[in-house]
Design an enzyme around this catalytic site. Structure first.
Site, PDB file in Angstrom:
ATOM      1  N   GLU A   1       1.002  -1.119   0.008  1.00 31.30           N
ATOM      2  CA  GLU A   1      -0.009   0.029  -0.061  1.00 31.30           C
ATOM      3  C   GLU A   1       0.855   1.248   0.063  1.00 31.30           C
ATOM      4  OE1 GLU A   1      -2.313  -0.605   3.513  1.00 31.30           O
ATOM      5  OE2 GLU A   1      -4.007  -1.717   2.285  1.00 31.30           O
TER       6      GLU A   1
ATOM      7  N   GLU B   1      -6.229  -8.632  -1.838  1.00 28.74           N
ATOM      8  CA  GLU B   1      -6.598  -8.768  -0.746  1.00 28.74           C
ATOM      9  C   GLU B   1      -8.176  -8.404  -0.599  1.00 28.74           C
ATOM     10  OE1 GLU B   1      -4.998  -6.352   2.515  1.00 28.74           O
ATOM     11  OE2 GLU B   1      -2.792  -6.777   1.722  1.00 28.74           O
TER      12      GLU B   1
HETATM   13  C1  GLA Z   1      -5.143  -3.671   4.377  1.00 33.37           C
HETATM   14  C2  GLA Z   1      -3.533  -4.375   4.616  1.00 33.37           C
HETATM   15  C3  GLA Z   1      -3.572  -5.512   5.209  1.00 33.37           C
HETATM   16  C4  GLA Z   1      -4.308  -5.728   6.296  1.00 33.37           C
HETATM   17  C5  GLA Z   1      -5.916  -5.242   5.944  1.00 33.37           C
HETATM   18  C6  GLA Z   1      -6.763  -5.210   6.988  1.00 33.37           C
HETATM   19  O1  GLA Z   1      -5.376  -3.954   3.188  1.00 33.37           O
HETATM   20  O2  GLA Z   1      -2.794  -4.639   3.336  1.00 33.37           O
HETATM   21  O3  GLA Z   1      -2.220  -5.917   5.720  1.00 33.37           O
HETATM   22  O4  GLA Z   1      -4.043  -4.560   7.263  1.00 33.37           O
HETATM   23  O5  GLA Z   1      -6.002  -4.077   5.197  1.00 33.37           O
HETATM   24  O6  GLA Z   1      -8.015  -5.126   6.257  1.00 33.37           O
END
Ligand code: GLA
Length: 709
Positions: free
Chosen positions: A195, A346
């Site tokens: 991120e 994710e």
């Molecule tokens: C993000 C992060 C993960 C985790 C999720 C939880 O997208 O990339 O490491 O913290 O959120 O929702």
């Protein structure tokens, strides 16, 4: 996820009457025109050689568990048809426990054990979580907050993207990992960082100097910079580069924009350092991706995603439930970054832990959301996470395995999805989304409006969605792309609030119209240039000549203003623009009714044929009914040939194609039974039957193709 950056809209109120609505949809077969033949002939980079075209994966953190547990985890994954793990993206302290001492053996064993269970690995570089030895020995690697304080160790995203020392550590770990895993047959690709630090910056003197140098490179002379920023205003004129500050909220709009551009540049070059380090050793078959965040606008995503093999994003609902319009729009936005299939690297298996109400998704919703992502061009769905760590900041986050190590209820739903992905991979292999309609979206325009909303309820996401909702119903898919992307494939291009339109972009857009396209501009269009300065012409700036009309004045509204015309009678909320036609062949589509005097009986929307195409300007934020009528008009004018509409309310139908082969995906985003009438007998690939009618139970999904004769 640290920020509540995702917009959440409650699930629509469901009408029992719609339960058995059997709406006929007409099937019109499209040709594969649109995607270039060249692109069509190569498989999407998101579908990996030797693997099923569709994959379910999980975020797995072996470093958090005793090795004796790993095999049990992997057996459970294999049983659920989970075919990939993303691994190591926070494991820096486990891989480099002390400076320059590397321990990859544990990760080697984890990757090999996963492979034994037919699970491939995507390796993350761990630079979102530098280890304590690093940040304590080299405090200059930590970001400095706006208030001048250095960030403390113990969270994540604490490394400074502009610290040369931190960059060097990031390069070294990425290089060492690539030397070690760049030829590992079980490692299929890389995720850089995680991120990108939420685009957070460091507010230290070194960063300020880098910003000034970057400005110098761009503007060449301070006089030039002063001119673009109208720096004479409030005595802002700079004599030297060294006087230029890092802006705080409320600074000069030109300075604010360049700071954002510098953020994009900084994170892009931070990313590039790692890409270069990986590419130096890794086999070309290994992809490189990043983990982006949907609507998040911390940097300009069109720039930063350019060097990546494909885009991945993390798709969280947060509080609430599946909103297919918003979620579909976000998938399309992410697909549009590189105009190519993508991964959902994710997503939540049940609940998150970072919103005011971390409710779980309903039974069936996880599967429906996964199939919607596939329908919009995803080829991988990764659940975050496999199992919650016993301690750490995310103890309450949804997972597939409970604290006792046993599957939780949603495990079975994911296992079902895994089986379905295996079953349907051949049908979806090589397919992409191919659209006739595009929405234009630009980060600088978003920033510029958000810095000066003029009415605090002005919500660009909601306005984009209002266009998306109605236009998506007229067609099988819709692209969300940069205004500078090629446009020739589109019959219709709509650009709600594209606030900054440079002369070059205006030329590109008017060429599109000239060559036969239909361009629809929404409110606040083309007020400014690429330096965030007002244009010395009225809206729509360099496009006013093509439109044969211009905006005489804009108004932030205290209350809704009535309007009426070709799209019926309705209202504009938040914003209204009084348009004056100057060319004789301009058609007024809507007029404002009685309101503040200035708007009374004035044109609110106009259209004009220009070249072989058409240009339309809507100077209002339309209510839902008028917006729907506008979309019908646009669809008719552009000759859209939607295959599968109308569908019952709450059911979204999408199409993926490969060389003339078409696959339709129907997703019921509601908790009601819906019935879909097909125009003839077709193949129902999930049910493994043929039928001319599809029953979709709550959150039901079907994948449909033509019967081959
Ligand atoms: C993000 C992060 C993960 C985790 C999720 C939880 O997208 O990339 O490491 O913290 O959120 O929702």
């Amino acid at each position: 996820m640290q920020f509540g950056i995702f917009r959440i809209t409650p699930l629509r109120k469901l009408s029992a009457l719609l339960m058995a609505s059997a709406l006929l949809f007409s099937l019109v077969l499209h040709s594969s025109a649109g995607i270039s033949d060249e692109k069509n002939s190569v498989p999407p980079p998101t579908q990996l050689p030797g693997q099923p075209a569709l994959l379910v994966g999980v975020a797995w953190y072996p470093e958090q568990w005793p090795e004796s547990r790993w095999e049990e985890d992997l057996k459970l994954m294999e049983a659920a048809h989970i075919r990939a793990v993303r691994i190591a993206e926070f494991a820096w302290s486990a891989m480099e426990p002390t400076e320059a001492y590397l321990e990859f053996e544990w990760l080697d064993r984890a990757i090999a054990l996963a492979a034994k269970h037919h699970i491939i690995s995507i390796v993350g570089t761990p630079t979102a979580a530098p280890p304590a030895w690093l940040t304590f020995k080299y405090p200059e690697t930590l970001r400095v907050e706006v208030n001048g304080q250095r960030v403390q160790h113990g969270g994540r995203a604490h490394g400074s993207p502009t610290s040369p020392k931190y960059r060097e550590f990031c390069r070294r770990i990425a290089e060492q990992m690539a030397k070690h895993y760049g030829h590992n047959p079980n490692v299929v690709g890389w995720q850089i960082d995680n991120e990108y630090g939420y685009a957070l910056m460091s507010y230290d003197e070194g960063t300020r100097k880098q910003f000034q140098d970057w400005l110098k490179e761009k503007f060449k002379t301070v006089e030039n910079l002063n001119a673009h920023w109208t720096a004479a205003y409030w005595s802002q004129s700079y004599d030297n580069w060294s006087e230029i500050p890092i802006p705080q909220q409320g600074a000069n709009p030109g300075l604010m924009l360049e700071w954002k551009n510098f953020i994009t540049y900084s994170w892009t070059s931070y990313q590039q350092t790692q890409i270069d380090a990986i590419r130096a050793s890794a086999e070309p078959r290994q992809f490189i991706t990043g983990n982006f965040m949907g609507w998040f606008d911390g940097f300009d995503h069109y720039g930063i995603t350019k060097p990546l093999t494909f885009v991945s994003w993390d798709d969280y609902v947060g509080s609430g439930h599946f909103d297919p319009d918003w979620n579909g729009l976000m998938h399309d936005l992410m697909r549009g970054l590189k105009r190519e299939n993508f991964w959902v690297i994710e997503t939540q298996p049940s609940n998150v832990n970072w919103t005011p109400l971390n409710n779980s998704l309903n039974k069936g919703e996880v599967r429906a959301r996964a199939w919607q992502a596939i329908a919009h061009g995803a080829d991988y769905i990764g659940y975050w996470q496999w199992r919650s760590a016993l301690n750490g900041q995310e103890q309450y986050h949804g997972a597939l395995i409970g604290q006792d190590g046993q599957p939780v209820p949603v495990y079975d739903e994911v296992a079902m999805l895994g089986r379905e992905f295996d079953q349907l991979s051949d049908a979806l292999r090589g397919t992409r989304v191919q659209s006739e309609v595009a929405l234009l979206h630009s980060y600088p325009s978003r920033w510029a409006i958000d810095w000066q909303k003029h009415t605090n309820r002005y919500d660009q996401g909601a306005i984009l969605k209002s266009y998306y909702r109605v236009l998506r119903k007229q067609t099988d898919s819709l692209d969300v792309i940069s205004p500078d992307a090629p446009l020739a494939q589109y019959r219709l291009v709509a650009a709600p609030d594209l606030n900054l339109i440079s002369e070059a972009t205006a030329k590109h857009l008017s060429e599109y119209v000239h060559n036969g396209g239909h361009l629809v501009l929404g409110p606040r269009s083309a007020m400014k240039d690429e330096f965030n300065a007002l244009l010395p012409h009225t809206q729509p700036g360099f496009l006013a000549e093509a439109l044969g009309a211009h905006v005489e004045q804009y108004y932030a509204l205290e209350k809704n203003v009535p309007l009426a015309g070709a799209w019926g009678a309705g209202e504009s909320s938040l914003w209204a623009e009084r348009i004056k036609a100057t060319a004789p062949n301009v058609e007024v589509l809507l007029r404002f009714g009685i309101s503040n005097g200035w708007l009374d009986d004035q044109a609110a929307a106009v259209t004009r044929k220009f070249g072989k195409g058409r240009i339309t300007y809507i100077g209002a934020v339309l209510d839902e009914k008028t917006m729907a009528a506008a979309a019908e008009w646009m669809a008719k004018d552009a000759g859209l040939t939607s295959s599968l509409t109308p569908a019952p309310a709450g059911v979204e139908i999408s199409r993926r194609v490969a060389n003339g082969r078409e696959v339709y995906l129907a997703v019921n985003a509601t908790s009601e039974l819906k019935t879909l009438q097909l125009p003839r007998t077709m193949k129902l690939l999930l049910s493994q039957t043929e039928a001319s009618r599809v029953e979709l139970p709550a959150y039901g999904v079907e994948v449909i193709s033509n019967v081959q004769h």
